[in-house]
Design a protein around this motif. Structure first.
Motif, PDB file in Angstrom:
ATOM      1  N   ILE A  12       0.933  -1.046   0.023  1.00 36.31           N
ATOM      2  CA  ILE A  12      -0.022  -0.063  -0.121  1.00 36.31           C
ATOM      3  C   ILE A  12       0.525   1.298   0.098  1.00 36.31           C
ATOM      4  N   ARG A  13       1.021   2.121  -0.965  1.00 38.36           N
ATOM      5  CA  ARG A  13       1.720   3.399  -1.419  1.00 38.36           C
ATOM      6  C   ARG A  13       0.745   4.130  -0.360  1.00 38.36           C
ATOM      7  N   THR A  14       0.921   5.176  -0.148  1.00 41.80           N
ATOM      8  CA  THR A  14       1.123   6.633   0.618  1.00 41.80           C
ATOM      9  C   THR A  14       1.363   7.188  -0.775  1.00 41.80           C
ATOM     10  N   LYS A  15      -0.061   7.998  -1.096  1.00 43.41           N
ATOM     11  CA  LYS A  15       0.125   8.447  -2.068  1.00 43.41           C
ATOM     12  C   LYS A  15       0.243  10.381  -2.470  1.00 43.41           C
ATOM     13  N   ILE A  16       1.168  11.335  -3.014  1.00 47.81           N
ATOM     14  CA  ILE A  16       1.607  12.016  -2.931  1.00 47.81           C
ATOM     15  C   ILE A  16       1.121  13.020  -4.680  1.00 47.81           C
ATOM     16  N   LEU A  17      -0.044  14.109  -4.296  1.00 47.23           N
ATOM     17  CA  LEU A  17       0.330  14.589  -5.495  1.00 47.23           C
ATOM     18  C   LEU A  17       1.058  15.825  -5.729  1.00 47.23           C
ATOM     19  N   LEU A  18       1.487  15.954  -6.531  1.00 45.06           N
ATOM     20  CA  LEU A  18       2.152  16.984  -7.045  1.00 45.06           C
ATOM     21  C   LEU A  18       1.909  17.832  -8.155  1.00 45.06           C
ATOM     22  N   LEU A  19       1.976  19.542  -7.693  1.00 48.54           N
ATOM     23  CA  LEU A  19       0.995  20.228  -8.530  1.00 48.54           C
ATOM     24  C   LEU A  19       2.048  21.070  -8.729  1.00 48.54           C
ATOM     25  N   GLY A  20       1.772  22.432 -10.114  1.00 50.80           N
ATOM     26  CA  GLY A  20       1.936  23.530 -10.101  1.00 50.80           C
ATOM     27  C   GLY A  20       2.096  23.772 -11.984  1.00 50.80           C
TER      28      GLY A  20
END
Ligand SMILES: Nc1nc2c(ncn2[C@@H]2O[C@H](COP(=O)(O)OP(=O)(O)OP(=O)(O)O)[C@@H](O)[C@H]2O)c(=O)[nH]1
Ligand SMILES: Nc1nc2c(ncn2[C@@H]2O[C@H](COP(=O)(O)OP(=O)(O)O)[C@@H](O)[C@H]2O)c(=O)[nH]1
Ligand SMILES: [Mg+2]
Lengths: 275, 312
Positions: A12-20
């Motif tokens: 189970i992976r911890t999800k990170i959203l990368l925006l810009g």
């Protein structure tokens, strides 16, 4: 800190959203942190045109979504509740409306879907400015985001927003990302306490627990982090990682013969004396 | 004992930059601020205690070169131990560079026929096919040298190649290099080490290493058996110099290193007043503390060795 098994035996992976916005530096950040890309080479990276999911195994398994600059909440194709953190990258020279509108749009959506999400802003390419201007732009960006959020509703102020000055050209990026990671590690308080005890018993002025490959620190003791000391530790790990391959035995016979009797974890140590 | 080292080559070829990297521990990024060298800048660098390198950094502008070859001819070219001639790999005036080079060879032949000659094809970071470019330049330069024995290196201040070239050059100036090597081999055997490397203290150039024995000995002292990376020496110099520089930014002095990695243990510590030693051990049963103890016990012997041979 064991990775948990997911439904199909996967982790189970911890999800990170990368925006810009586009060219803000998102892809550069990921490649410098996790793919050993030399900072100067980021110049040749191509613009990201569709969502790219990268998996990285740090102390906790991560899945980071690198998004194109013009993405909207709908384009994500999934709910914001999937993500543990949202990192928004702003070029430090870009103090104007556009990126801030984009960020605010996502914060509002997140507030609705996932009020617990960690909101992180990387004020990026900071090495390009003199100290004074740097802090001024940083302050302005912070102020404008807060003002815009207050305009929409006073509630949003409750959701804490963490801003970091970053650059791929120094270790500020590693420090900022470490801080992002800390909020995602459940056992952090125990690790911190162990490090406090370690410092007290060994009379060390400072202790960091590092993930050696990514050079991100997992935890540190309660004393404040001095940036210079942190940088030196990162430099040290960089040297250590390079050393490994120089004297590693390439011959299969020698390597098996000399395998340690019990599986021991590498315990890199160094000492330098103060004058 | 003094050794005169001539550093020559066209203006802008990178002589002062490499000198400041190797001998002053300045980072490569700061070299762009260096101005052109006016006439000759002489430096005395204490190297290994009693060996003094007398570096002559000769500004490369035409007017200076012409004067070295005429009025200053005997001053420049006499008593030379080594001449290092630097060629910018991207030079647009190779014809002129070569002409000056030939004239300098003449000067050396006349005043210091015994001098060692090293040619550096520099700024190699700027070219793509490094191997091919170097092979071609090497052939050209050897041809230009007309039978005079020269050693050619490709170098750049941005990677370890500079350390490789300079380590080889200073190695020829150390009178007892072979003796040191022999004792390092004995020391390596005593420590059950795979390899022992001796560095000069300030430059971190490699002075000597333990040998790889040719016999099919079963001792662990067999670097061949491990097939270690062939660029390890110069890269170690570069890595440690960079780390020393990081330490100095915090006003911390670099002192020693112990690295226990999965496959090997390496200890870097002071050996004599002017040297550092690095002991690399692949045998997991050897404790780091034992290695440190061994270094401690070898110190006196190496101080003596160094003293003996350098007064000769
Ligand atoms: N790309 C690249 N540039 C280099 C390298 N070495 C030196 N330079 C650059 O070359 C320029 C000239 O270097 P100097 O060391 O001043 O040249 P010099 O040979 O001492 O010149 P004179 O003193 O006039 O004879 C500087 O801007 C350096 O940064 C290298 O390996 N690669
Ligand atoms: N000066 C500077 N430039 C950077 C930094 N990070 C990235 N860049 C540059 O910004 C440009 C766009 O980067 P990229 O990662 O492709 O942006 P993305 O579209 O957000 O993924 C590239 O030319 C990078 O070299 C930084 O910290 N400082
Ligand atoms: Mg110069």
């Amino acid at each position: 800190l064991k990775a948990q098994d997911g439904p199909e035996g996967g982790v189970i992976r911890t999800k990170i959203l990368l925006l810009g916005l586009r060219r803000a530096g998102k892809t550069s950040i990921l490649n410098v942190l996790f793919n050993k890309l030399p900072p100067k080479q980021t110049f040749f990276l191509e613009t990201t045109i569709r969502i790219t999911k990268h998996t990285f195994d740090t102390v906790i398994p991560l899945e980071i979504w690198d998004c194109p600059g013009n993405i909207t909440v709908e384009d994500l194709g999934t709910s914001l509740s999937e993500f543990s953190s949202l990192i928004f990258v702003i070029d430090i020279r870009d103090v104007y409306q556009q990126p801030i509108s984009k960020l605010v749009e996502f914060i509002i959506a997140a507030y609705h879907d996932n009020p617990d999400i960690n909101l992180e802003v990387f004020v990026h390419k900071a090495e390009k400015m003199q100290d004074e201007d740097k802090l001024e732009n940083f302050r302005q960006i912070h102020e404008r985001i807060s003002d815009r959020l207050l305009d929409v509703s006073p509630d949003y102020e409750l959701n804490p927003l963490d801003l970091h000055l970053t650059s791929v050209y120094d270790h500020s990026l590693h420090e900022a990302f470490s801080r992002v990671l800390h909020k995602l590690i459940d056992s952090l308080p125990y690790l911190e306490e162990l490090l406090n005890i370690f410092c007290a018993n060994s009379s060390s002025p400072k202790a960091f627990l590092f993930d050696t490959a990514s050079r991100l620190y997992v935890a540190t003791d309660a004393s404040p982090v001095d940036q210079q000391t942190h940088n030196l530790c990162c430099d040290y790990l960089q040297m250590l990682n390079s050393f490994g391959s120089l004297y590693r035995s390439k011959s299969p016979t020698a390597a098996t013969r000399l395998k340690p009797p019990s599986p021991s974890t590498p315990t890199p140590t160094a000492s330098s004396s103060r004058h | 004992m003094k050794k005169k080292v001539l550093l020559m080559g066209a203006s802008g070829s990178g002589k002062t930059s490499m000198r400041s990297l190797i001998f002053s521990n300045n980072p490569a990024s700061l070299t762009s601020r260096l101005g052109a060298t006016i006439d000759v800048e002489q430096n005395h660098v204490r190297f290994l205690g009693d060996l003094i390198l007398n570096l002559w950094d000769c500004g490369g502008q035409d007017a200076f070169m012409d004067s070295y070859l005429t009025t200053q001819r005997s001053t420049i070219f006499q008593h030379v131990g080594v001449m290092i001639y630097v060629f910018d790999v991207e030079s647009r005036e190779m014809g002129k560079d070569l002409e000056y080079y030939r004239d300098c060879l003449e000067g050396l032949k006349q005043h210091s026929p015994e001098a060692g000659i090293f040619l550096l094809v520099h700024k190699m970071d700027l070219v793509k096919l490094r191997g091919d470019v170097l092979e071609k330049k090497k052939k050209d330069l050897e041809e230009e040298s007309k039978g005079v024995g020269v050693v050619v290196f490709g170098t750049s201040i941005y990677d370890e190649s500079l350390y490789r070239a300079w380590s080889s050059i200073v190695h020829t100036l150390i009178p007892n290099a072979a003796v040191l090597s022999k004792h390092l081999t004995t020391f390596a055997e005593a420590c059950s080490a795979t390899e022992v490397i001796l560095f000069e203290r300030t430059t971190f150039l490699v002075i000597a290493t333990s040998h790889v024995p040719n016999t099919n000995s079963t001792s662990s002292l067999d670097t061949d058996e491990h097939q270690l990376d062939p660029t390890r020496y110069e890269r170690t110099s570069e890595l440690i110099k960079a780390f020393k520089h990081s330490c100095s930014r915090l006003r911390e002095e670099f002192h020693s290193l112990e690295m226990e990695l999965h496959e090997f243990t390496a200890v870097l510590d002071e050996m004599t007043k002017n040297t550092y030693v690095m002991v690399v051990v692949h045998d997991p049963t050897i404790e780091t503390a034992a290695i440190k103890m061994n270094i401690h016990m070898a110190r006196r012997k190496f101080e003596e060795l160094q003293g003996d041979s350098l007064v000769s």
